[in-house]
Structures are given as C-alpha cells and as structure tokens.
Design an enzyme around this catalytic site. Structure first.
Site, PDB file in Angstrom:
ATOM      1  CB  ALA A  12      33.276 183.865  65.230  1.00 49.92           C
ATOM      2  N   GLY A  61      33.732 178.192  64.119  1.00 52.94           N
ATOM      3  CA  GLY A  61      32.478 177.762  64.735  1.00 52.94           C
ATOM      4  C   GLY A  61      31.308 177.799  63.774  1.00 52.94           C
ATOM      5  CG  ASP A  62      29.327 180.342  60.031  1.00 49.59           C
ATOM      6  OD1 ASP A  62      28.117 180.364  60.355  1.00 49.59           O
ATOM      7  OD2 ASP A  62      29.716 180.410  58.851  1.00 49.59           O
ATOM      8  CB  SER A  63      33.045 176.078  59.178  1.00 49.58           C
ATOM      9  OG  SER A  63      33.402 177.211  58.444  1.00 49.58           O
TER      10      SER A  63
END
Length: 135
Positions: free
Chosen positions: A20, A23-25
C-alpha cells in the site's frame, strides 16, 4: 531501472501495508504527472487536485468501480490489505473508506512491483475520474 519486475512469490511475502505504501507513491506520482500534462496548473492548485484523487474517499470510490474487474490475485492482495490491522485513521473519512483505500493502494503497489504496466495504467486512469476540477 526504477522498477525491476519481481516474482509473485516475492511480492506475496511482503506485508500488505508495504504494498500500500508503494502503491500510494505510484498513484501520487501518476496523478501529479497527468495533472501537469493535462491541465498545466500552478503548484498550489495541482496539490489540491492531487489531494482530491489521492485521499481515502476518492480511493474508496475508485476501488468500488474496479472491484468487479479484479483478478483473483488482485482480490487476494486487496483482501489481505483490508484485513490488516491498521494503527492509523484517515482524517475526515470512515474506517470502511480507509481500509478500501488501503486495498486500492496495495493492488497498485502489487501491479507496479509485478511489472504489469497495462493493468496498472488501467486502474490509475480510473482513479483520475475522481479529479475535482472545481477546486
């Protein structure tokens, strides 16, 4: 090379919150790049537009849009992320929105690390539908 493709076995051994975080980055970079290319706005407005996409409420909506299209492997990643005990809470969003946002980020992280660029771009494009141009 920024992203060396990893085997599913290696990715599946990673904690869902690590996926996560990656994925956020990835989503943030993608959204910033697309807003710069498409709208050419000033930095302050760009940050507001990016925030309108990369926040729990919008990520929750994006996840719900793509949920039916997720592969078995993607659903497994999302399920693991949702079931992870999260020690933080998203400001201004419900716990339910937050765990589904985390699931979306984990799926994006998984797709990025696995080198599945076509599927990754498909999901990232869906997230752009949450841009609030009225900001």
């Amino acid at each position: 090379m920024l992203n060396e493709k990893l085997e599913d076995k290696t990715i599946n051994q990673m904690q869902p919150l690590v996926l996560a975080m990656i994925g956020d980055s990835v989503q943030t970079l993608f959204v910033r790049t697309e807003i710069a290319k498409r709208y050419g706005v000033k930095v302050n407005k760009m940050n507001k537009l990016v925030s309108s996409v990369v926040q729990a409420g919008s990520q929750f909506k994006t996840f719900k849009k793509i949920e039916e299209t997720l592969t078995e492997q993607e659903m497994d990643i999302a399920r693991r992320a949702r079931n992870t005990h999260i020690h933080t809470k998203a400001k201004n969003f419900s716990y339910n929105e937050y765990i589904y946002a985390t699931a979306l980020e984990a799926v994006i992280g998984y797709l990025y690390l696995s080198g599945n660029e076509e599927r990754l771009n498909e999901i990232l494009e869906k997230s752009l539908e949450e841009i609030n141009l009225e900001i």
